[in-house]
Design a protein around this motif. Structure first.
Motif, PDB file in Angstrom:
ATOM      1  N   VAL A 134       0.852  -1.205   0.000  1.00  0.00           N
ATOM      2  CA  VAL A 134       0.000   0.000   0.000  1.00  0.00           C
ATOM      3  C   VAL A 134       0.879   1.244   0.000  1.00  0.00           C
ATOM      4  CG1 VAL A 134      -1.665   1.351   1.336  1.00  0.00           C
ATOM      5  CG2 VAL A 134      -1.975  -1.118   1.092  1.00  0.00           C
ATOM      6  N   ALA A 135       1.835   1.298   0.894  1.00  0.00           N
ATOM      7  CA  ALA A 135       2.713   2.463   0.979  1.00  0.00           C
ATOM      8  C   ALA A 135       3.571   2.588  -0.277  1.00  0.00           C
ATOM      9  CB  ALA A 135       3.601   2.376   2.218  1.00  0.00           C
ATOM     10  N   LYS A 136       4.097   1.457  -0.752  1.00  0.00           N
ATOM     11  CA  LYS A 136       4.978   1.490  -1.914  1.00  0.00           C
ATOM     12  C   LYS A 136       4.258   1.993  -3.145  1.00  0.00           C
ATOM     13  CE  LYS A 136       8.013  -0.924  -4.998  1.00  0.00           C
ATOM     14  NZ  LYS A 136       8.152   0.310  -5.692  1.00  0.00           N
ATOM     15  N   TYR A 137       3.109   1.405  -3.450  1.00  0.00           N
ATOM     16  CA  TYR A 137       2.441   1.760  -4.694  1.00  0.00           C
ATOM     17  C   TYR A 137       1.726   3.104  -4.605  1.00  0.00           C
ATOM     18  CZ  TYR A 137       3.975  -2.791  -6.175  1.00  0.00           C
ATOM     19  OH  TYR A 137       4.767  -3.859  -6.501  1.00  0.00           O
ATOM     20  N   ASN A 139      11.331  -2.118 -10.822  1.00  0.00           N
ATOM     21  CA  ASN A 139      10.183  -2.926 -10.413  1.00  0.00           C
ATOM     22  C   ASN A 139       9.071  -2.680 -11.430  1.00  0.00           C
ATOM     23  OD1 ASN A 139       8.558  -4.604  -8.773  1.00  0.00           O
ATOM     24  ND2 ASN A 139       7.798  -2.835  -7.624  1.00  0.00           N
ATOM     25  N   ALA A 140       8.819  -3.648 -12.292  1.00  0.00           N
ATOM     26  CA  ALA A 140       7.863  -3.474 -13.392  1.00  0.00           C
ATOM     27  C   ALA A 140       6.485  -2.968 -12.956  1.00  0.00           C
ATOM     28  CB  ALA A 140       7.737  -4.771 -14.187  1.00  0.00           C
ATOM     29  N   PRO A 141       5.907  -3.440 -11.836  1.00  0.00           N
ATOM     30  CA  PRO A 141       4.590  -2.912 -11.441  1.00  0.00           C
ATOM     31  C   PRO A 141       4.575  -1.403 -11.205  1.00  0.00           C
ATOM     32  CG  PRO A 141       5.040  -4.947 -10.264  1.00  0.00           C
ATOM     33  CD  PRO A 141       6.311  -4.555 -10.978  1.00  0.00           C
ATOM     34  N   ASP A 142       5.733  -0.830 -10.878  1.00  0.00           N
ATOM     35  CA  ASP A 142       5.797   0.623 -10.672  1.00  0.00           C
ATOM     36  C   ASP A 142       5.321   1.371 -11.918  1.00  0.00           C
ATOM     37  OD1 ASP A 142       6.908  -0.036  -8.242  1.00  0.00           O
ATOM     38  OD2 ASP A 142       8.888   0.790  -8.685  1.00  0.00           O
ATOM     39  N   LEU A 143       5.607   0.824 -13.085  1.00  0.00           N
ATOM     40  CA  LEU A 143       5.225   1.491 -14.334  1.00  0.00           C
ATOM     41  C   LEU A 143       3.718   1.722 -14.388  1.00  0.00           C
ATOM     42  CD1 LEU A 143       7.555  -0.525 -16.741  1.00  0.00           C
ATOM     43  CD2 LEU A 143       7.929   1.791 -15.863  1.00  0.00           C
ATOM     44  N   GLY A 144       2.950   0.744 -13.963  1.00  0.00           N
ATOM     45  CA  GLY A 144       1.486   0.896 -13.937  1.00  0.00           C
ATOM     46  C   GLY A 144       1.029   1.930 -12.924  1.00  0.00           C
ATOM     47  N   TRP A 145       1.691   1.943 -11.764  1.00  0.00           N
ATOM     48  CA  TRP A 145       1.297   2.911 -10.740  1.00  0.00           C
ATOM     49  C   TRP A 145       1.639   4.339 -11.134  1.00  0.00           C
ATOM     50  CZ3 TRP A 145      -2.333   1.878  -7.514  1.00  0.00           C
ATOM     51  CH2 TRP A 145      -2.598   0.537  -7.229  1.00  0.00           C
ATOM     52  N   TYR A 146       2.674   4.504 -11.958  1.00  0.00           N
ATOM     53  CA  TYR A 146       2.964   5.841 -12.483  1.00  0.00           C
ATOM     54  C   TYR A 146       1.821   6.312 -13.376  1.00  0.00           C
ATOM     55  CZ  TYR A 146       7.753   4.855 -10.920  1.00  0.00           C
ATOM     56  OH  TYR A 146       8.861   4.535 -10.182  1.00  0.00           O
ATOM     57  N   LEU A 147       1.267   5.397 -14.147  1.00  0.00           N
ATOM     58  CA  LEU A 147       0.116   5.754 -14.987  1.00  0.00           C
ATOM     59  C   LEU A 147      -1.088   6.121 -14.123  1.00  0.00           C
ATOM     60  CD1 LEU A 147       0.382   3.034 -17.789  1.00  0.00           C
ATOM     61  CD2 LEU A 147       1.088   5.439 -17.894  1.00  0.00           C
ATOM     62  N   VAL A 148      -1.269   5.420 -13.010  1.00  0.00           N
ATOM     63  CA  VAL A 148      -2.357   5.751 -12.079  1.00  0.00           C
ATOM     64  C   VAL A 148      -2.183   7.179 -11.560  1.00  0.00           C
ATOM     65  CG1 VAL A 148      -3.357   5.216  -9.811  1.00  0.00           C
ATOM     66  CG2 VAL A 148      -2.847   3.362 -11.419  1.00  0.00           C
ATOM     67  N   GLY A 149      -0.964   7.529 -11.186  1.00  0.00           N
ATOM     68  CA  GLY A 149      -0.716   8.889 -10.689  1.00  0.00           C
ATOM     69  C   GLY A 149      -1.018   9.945 -11.737  1.00  0.00           C
ATOM     70  N   ALA A 150      -0.540   9.722 -12.962  1.00  0.00           N
ATOM     71  CA  ALA A 150      -0.784  10.693 -14.041  1.00  0.00           C
ATOM     72  C   ALA A 150      -2.266  10.768 -14.381  1.00  0.00           C
ATOM     73  CB  ALA A 150       0.032  10.313 -15.277  1.00  0.00           C
ATOM     74  N   ALA A 151      -2.913   9.599 -14.423  1.00  0.00           N
ATOM     75  CA  ALA A 151      -4.338   9.563 -14.766  1.00  0.00           C
ATOM     76  C   ALA A 151      -5.204  10.147 -13.661  1.00  0.00           C
ATOM     77  CB  ALA A 151      -4.770   8.119 -15.064  1.00  0.00           C
TER      78      ALA A 151
END
Length: 148
Positions: A36-39, A104-116
């Motif tokens: 939770v904290a990481k993502y 960490n590949a999942p980070d890429l998706g969470w970056y999209l969440v932040g931008a979106a």
């Protein structure tokens, strides 16, 4: 209707958002742990990058800022594959905070969440400001509708 005063206010707002985002990131780390904290931190990292892009270019449209913020976040993540950020992070806490250390590949998706997440908030703020300016212009010209 675009003038230089708007870009100054935009930069101030972007600076405030950047500071609040750092506070939110620290707050998440204080109350949550693990994934939770990481993502949440990953998404907020991109929200911070979004605010910094706006600080530099306050007139960019929300979609352009979102693409730039996600792209910069992805670039930093992919840079971690080289090992350079990890090496720099061992010598500097600031480098570790900005560049991270390990891909960490999942980070890429969470970056999209932040931008979106940031883009619609930005678009809504732009609409609010523009509607306020439009109303102010109508009132200043003396052609405000009679509300009686």
């Amino acid at each position: 209707m675009d003038d230089h005063r708007g870009s100054g206010r935009g930069r101030v707002a972007a600076g405030v958002v950047a500071v609040l985002t750092v506070g939110a990131g620290l707050g998440v780390r204080a109350v949550a742990a693990g994934d939770v904290a990481k993502y949440a931190g990953d998404a907020l990292y991109t929200v911070l990058v979004y605010a910094l892009v706006l600080l530099v270019a306050p007139r960019l449209r929300p979609v352009a800022v979102a693409v730039a913020a996600a792209g910069l976040s992805w670039a930093v993540e992919l840079f971690q594959l080289t090992g350079v950020p990890d090496d720099l992070g061992r010598r500097s806490a600031a480098a570790r905070l900005v560049l991270g250390s390990t891909f960490n590949a999942p980070d890429l998706g969470w970056y999209l969440v932040g931008a979106a997440s940031a883009a619609p908030l930005h678009a809504g703020a732009v609409r609010l400001v523009r509607s306020g300016r439009a109303r102010s212009a109508v009132v200043a010209k003396g052609s405000a509708p009679d509300r009686t």
